[in-house]
Design an enzyme around this catalytic site. Sequence first.
Site, PDB file in Angstrom:
ATOM      1  N   HIS A  47       0.399  -0.920   0.117  1.00 32.75           N
ATOM      2  CA  HIS A  47      -0.197  -0.118  -0.207  1.00 32.75           C
ATOM      3  C   HIS A  47       0.546   1.009  -0.127  1.00 32.75           C
ATOM      4  CE1 HIS A  47      -2.174   3.360   2.513  1.00 32.75           C
ATOM      5  NE2 HIS A  47      -3.186   2.864   1.757  1.00 32.75           N
ATOM      6  N   GLU A  50       2.322   1.954  -3.474  1.00 33.62           N
ATOM      7  CA  GLU A  50       0.989   2.450  -4.352  1.00 33.62           C
ATOM      8  C   GLU A  50       1.542   3.853  -3.976  1.00 33.62           C
ATOM      9  OE1 GLU A  50      -2.764   3.493  -4.054  1.00 33.62           O
ATOM     10  OE2 GLU A  50      -2.904   1.764  -3.054  1.00 33.62           O
ATOM     11  N   HIS A  51       1.322   4.392  -2.871  1.00 32.07           N
ATOM     12  CA  HIS A  51       1.293   5.750  -2.247  1.00 32.07           C
ATOM     13  C   HIS A  51       2.706   6.330  -3.622  1.00 32.07           C
ATOM     14  CE1 HIS A  51      -2.010   6.621  -0.041  1.00 32.07           C
ATOM     15  NE2 HIS A  51      -2.408   5.439  -0.049  1.00 32.07           N
ATOM     16  N   GLU A 127      -3.760   7.008   7.217  1.00 28.42           N
ATOM     17  CA  GLU A 127      -4.692   6.086   7.140  1.00 28.42           C
ATOM     18  C   GLU A 127      -5.236   5.655   7.690  1.00 28.42           C
ATOM     19  OE1 GLU A 127      -5.952   4.476   3.042  1.00 28.42           O
ATOM     20  OE2 GLU A 127      -3.653   5.237   3.449  1.00 28.42           O
TER      21      GLU A 127
END
Length: 416
Positions: A47, A50-51, A127
């Site tokens: 994740h 991905e950022h 997040e």
Amino acid sequence: MESMRKSEIDGIKVITEHVPGMKSVSIGLWVAVGSRYEKKNESGMTHFIEHVVFKGTKKRKTHEIARAIEGRGGVLDAFTSRENTCFYARVLDEDMPVAVDVLTDLVFNPIFPPEEIEKERNVVIEEIKKEEDDPDDLLINLLFESLFSNPSFYHPIVGDEETVKAIKREDIISFWERYYNPAHIIVTAAGNVEHEKFVEELEKRIEVKKKERINPEPAGERERKVVIKEKEGVNQVYIALGRRSYPYSSPYRYHLLFLTSVLGGGMSSRLFQRIREEKGLAYAINTYLDFYLDTGIFGVYLATSPENVASAVGMVREEMEKLRKEGMGKEEWEEVRRQIKGGLILSLESMTNRMLKLAREEMYTQEHSTLEELIEKIEKVKKEEVEELAREMLDPSSYTMVLVGNTKGIKEDVLS
């Protein structure tokens, strides 16, 4: 007439679907790596990558990446799941080469600027905190942890604060080199796209060597149990009854669609009608179904006030047992079939959904079906087969239950 084509570029699978009458194309560059591929000290890595690929490439600065697509009226985004990462764009058909250039640039040419990594680390930690504050997210994470024994499979996709804080730039590069290569990559496109031209645009931009594919470890299993977690500041109790199910490649995949639809697949479903419409015990209640490489998950979700928990859970079990023992009437069966067919046809009006469909078919079965072929598969499902599956899948003794929220005073024996 639909037209699906498939090619391979240095090990990268490329699948397109030409849909006449469209003026747009949806493109997905998929990397077959998700959170279940991570080791314990890598939790959240997929994740995080991905950022940070959006924070600069060899060709573009951060603001230039989004502007290249959005400046043409298109959409650029990405997501991470347990088994894959997808970078996707939707653009006008004439801008297909630009979208291909941006997506391949993101995946094959990120530079991972140290200062941007630190900024994005803070974003991801926020997040994580948001997810920990959300009862729904906490509920699902606890359910996965309660059903599956392999931490790589059940840990939160976003990771945890401790491991994300410890991720170093060299760790990111090592993980990216391990998985962001042709052995793990699929490219799909749907809309007004010519296969040969699309492949030609990709070939101009792909210069990576194929490596050996790495497969994830099995998800594992746990014994059935009840998990109760109190969360302050929450008025309701969020409840998930869940069990392990079949993988995406299972012949029961379409049968499970019927089962989840009749039980809790909309306002006309049995659970919605009984628990919300007749009894007024919950605002939100539905079934959920998901498929993975080697397993699946099936269950019921609802949220209700603490004083209604025992009654609501009891009614869920009653409806499951009723469907399990009595099956479905002919009229209900035909209505559910129409619901599934209609939902499928409407969903594939979206070129993005068609692009997603192509990728999932390739990742999980390597077989592709047209809309007409999918409808034919749905038509072939027999009522007796679904009822037989219900007798297995709706057995109350096979379900784990997780409760999150205002659970003070709720005991396991009340729920048994």
